[in-house]
Design a protein around this motif. Structure first.
Motif, PDB file in Angstrom:
ATOM      1  N   SER A  12       9.155  -8.283 -11.285  1.00 60.21           N
ATOM      2  CA  SER A  12      10.346  -8.952 -11.818  1.00 60.21           C
ATOM      3  C   SER A  12      11.267  -9.408 -10.691  1.00 60.21           C
ATOM      4  O   SER A  12      11.783 -10.543 -10.713  1.00 60.21           O
ATOM      5  N   THR A  13      11.461  -8.562  -9.693  1.00 58.80           N
ATOM      6  CA  THR A  13      12.350  -8.907  -8.574  1.00 58.80           C
ATOM      7  C   THR A  13      11.786 -10.075  -7.773  1.00 58.80           C
ATOM      8  O   THR A  13      12.515 -11.025  -7.430  1.00 58.80           O
ATOM      9  N   VAL A  14      10.506 -10.023  -7.483  1.00 54.79           N
ATOM     10  CA  VAL A  14       9.868 -11.104  -6.723  1.00 54.79           C
ATOM     11  C   VAL A  14       9.954 -12.424  -7.492  1.00 54.79           C
ATOM     12  O   VAL A  14      10.265 -13.479  -6.923  1.00 54.79           O
ATOM     13  N   GLU A  15       9.720 -12.366  -8.792  1.00 56.85           N
ATOM     14  CA  GLU A  15       9.786 -13.578  -9.608  1.00 56.85           C
ATOM     15  C   GLU A  15      11.198 -14.170  -9.610  1.00 56.85           C
ATOM     16  O   GLU A  15      11.370 -15.397  -9.547  1.00 56.85           O
ATOM     17  N   LEU A  16      12.216 -13.313  -9.688  1.00 54.92           N
ATOM     18  CA  LEU A  16      13.597 -13.801  -9.682  1.00 54.92           C
ATOM     19  C   LEU A  16      13.944 -14.470  -8.349  1.00 54.92           C
ATOM     20  O   LEU A  16      14.581 -15.531  -8.331  1.00 54.92           O
ATOM     21  N   ILE A  17      13.543 -13.863  -7.260  1.00 57.31           N
ATOM     22  CA  ILE A  17      13.821 -14.470  -5.944  1.00 57.31           C
ATOM     23  C   ILE A  17      13.164 -15.838  -5.850  1.00 57.31           C
ATOM     24  O   ILE A  17      13.791 -16.823  -5.422  1.00 57.31           O
TER      25      ILE A  17
ATOM     26  N   LEU B 158       3.021   0.490  -2.969  1.00 58.74           N
ATOM     27  CA  LEU B 158       3.132  -0.551  -1.941  1.00 58.74           C
ATOM     28  C   LEU B 158       2.145  -1.672  -2.224  1.00 58.74           C
ATOM     29  O   LEU B 158       2.467  -2.854  -2.053  1.00 58.74           O
ATOM     30  N   HIS B 159       0.971  -1.309  -2.702  1.00 57.42           N
ATOM     31  CA  HIS B 159      -0.010  -2.349  -3.012  1.00 57.42           C
ATOM     32  C   HIS B 159       0.404  -3.178  -4.224  1.00 57.42           C
ATOM     33  O   HIS B 159       0.019  -4.348  -4.338  1.00 57.42           O
TER      34      HIS B 159
ATOM     35  N   ALA C 292       1.941  -8.625  -5.669  1.00 59.46           N
ATOM     36  CA  ALA C 292       2.970  -9.571  -6.116  1.00 59.46           C
ATOM     37  C   ALA C 292       3.250 -10.651  -5.077  1.00 59.46           C
ATOM     38  O   ALA C 292       4.086 -11.526  -5.307  1.00 59.46           O
ATOM     39  N   GLY C 293       2.559 -10.561  -3.950  1.00 56.81           N
ATOM     40  CA  GLY C 293       2.694 -11.590  -2.920  1.00 56.81           C
ATOM     41  C   GLY C 293       3.595 -11.220  -1.764  1.00 56.81           C
ATOM     42  O   GLY C 293       3.829 -12.035  -0.868  1.00 56.81           O
ATOM     43  N   VAL C 294       4.126  -9.997  -1.766  1.00 49.84           N
ATOM     44  CA  VAL C 294       4.996  -9.556  -0.673  1.00 49.84           C
ATOM     45  C   VAL C 294       4.118  -9.111   0.493  1.00 49.84           C
ATOM     46  O   VAL C 294       3.211  -8.297   0.316  1.00 49.84           O
ATOM     47  N   ARG C 295       4.408  -9.629   1.663  1.00 51.98           N
ATOM     48  CA  ARG C 295       3.614  -9.279   2.848  1.00 51.98           C
ATOM     49  C   ARG C 295       4.449  -8.586   3.922  1.00 51.98           C
ATOM     50  O   ARG C 295       3.918  -8.213   4.968  1.00 51.98           O
TER      51      ARG C 295
ATOM     52  N   SER D 183      10.325   1.123  -7.712  1.00 53.70           N
ATOM     53  CA  SER D 183       9.319   2.180  -7.814  1.00 53.70           C
ATOM     54  C   SER D 183       8.258   1.921  -8.874  1.00 53.70           C
ATOM     55  O   SER D 183       7.383   2.750  -9.075  1.00 53.70           O
ATOM     56  N   SER D 184       8.322   0.775  -9.554  1.00 48.34           N
ATOM     57  CA  SER D 184       7.304   0.472 -10.560  1.00 48.34           C
ATOM     58  C   SER D 184       6.797  -0.957 -10.382  1.00 48.34           C
ATOM     59  O   SER D 184       7.513  -1.826  -9.870  1.00 48.34           O
ATOM     60  N   ARG D 185       5.569  -1.181 -10.807  1.00 51.68           N
ATOM     61  CA  ARG D 185       4.980  -2.516 -10.709  1.00 51.68           C
ATOM     62  C   ARG D 185       5.822  -3.540 -11.464  1.00 51.68           C
ATOM     63  O   ARG D 185       6.058  -4.647 -10.974  1.00 51.68           O
TER      64      ARG D 185
END
Length: 292
Positions: free
Chosen positions: A276-281, A39-40, A45-48, A269-271
């Protein structure tokens, strides 16, 4: 509401495409500290926004987060309830009234119901429902919970029963007691939005499957577009990768451009996959913001 939400399915071995991957995830996350560290990774990655169930392991996780406030500053919780397995297990072991007595505070309505042998068929339904919400929310006391969700197992049961007033009861309780907005998970967005509107819930927050292949989208893509045009809603898209049927880049580019989608909920489940997902969004959000 947060644009990007991180979910908890992977922590409990839930994977709609692969039983083997689900098993591997379940093994990986047996240690609560591994869950906290993953979760951390999303936090780094900037998700709050963390969309979670009220599973017993999440309650353990919440205790850790409360004990380390400086490490989790700004984290917002989006709890979804009820966690159905907990109630089902309690009913199996203790019966209906025994389960209520275990899950709710002693005294008051539950003891009165047990003395009178009353079934849940009167105004007590609303009282019991709000007490169950309070029992689920106890663990989140002191944390930021801007949206509290009704899980789809209950949302869609209410739809099937036609007892739409229950949605208004839920919305009023979370608003007045927790200063939060009500959210609804559903597998039937086209049916849910008119039902919510009928009890005065305008522009609701609804989390539903939204993906390019229409995987588990009741009525299909056009039905979603048509119903949200008629009944505006703040839709949180989940299952955007259609359980791996679509490449991440293609899937996220498509969902970002669906006009009714306000937020995206994902699990990883992995950093590496989280980042990668956050960057794509963010990449496709930025492209969308640039005038053609």
């Amino acid at each position: 509401m947060d644009r990007i939400l991180y979910g908890d399915n992977q922590f409990f071995g839930i994977n709609h495409a692969s039983e083997e991957k689900a098993r591997q995830q379940l093994m990986k996350f047996q240690d609560i500290r591994v869950i906290a560290d993953t979760l951390h990774d999303a936090y780094d990655a900037g998700v709050r926004g963390f969309a979670c169930t009220t599973h017993e392991r999440i309650i353990e996780l919440v205790k850790i987060i409360k004990s380390e406030p400086e490490r989790w500053e700004g984290l917002r919780f989006y709890p979804g309830m009820p966690y159905a397995h907990k109630y089902a297990n309690a009913v199996t072991e203790l019966g209906y009234f025994g389960a209520l007595k275990q899950l709710l505070p002693s005294g008051g309505i539950v003891d009165a119901m047990m003395r009178g042998g009353k079934a849940l068929v009167s105004g007590d339904v609303a009282k019991v429902a709000t007490l169950l919400i309070d029992a689920e929310m106890k663990a989140f006391k002191g944390l930021d919970t801007p949206v509290i969700f009704l899980q789809n197992i209950v949302t869609d049961l209410i739809l099937g029963l036609g007892y739409y007033e229950a949605f208004a009861i839920f919305e009023e309780h979370v608003r007045t007691r927790y200063n939060a907005e009500a959210g609804f998970f559903s597998m039937n967005l086209p049916m849910l939005l008119p039902a919510l509107d009928s009890v005065g819930l305008k522009n609701p927050i609804v989390c539903a499957n939204v993906n390019k292949s229409a995987f588990r989208m009741s009525g299909g893509i056009e039905a979603y577009r048509e119903i949200t045009a008629k009944y505006p809603a703040r839709v949180i898209a989940m299952s955007v990768l259609a359980s791996g049927a679509i490449s991440p880049s293609e899937a996220i580019e498509w969902v970002v451009n669906e006009p009714y989608v306000e937020s995206i909920l994902f699990g990883a489940s992995s950093r590496r996959n989280i980042e990668s997902t956050v960057e794509l969004i963010r990449k496709f959000d930025a492209r969308k913001a640039v005038p053609a």
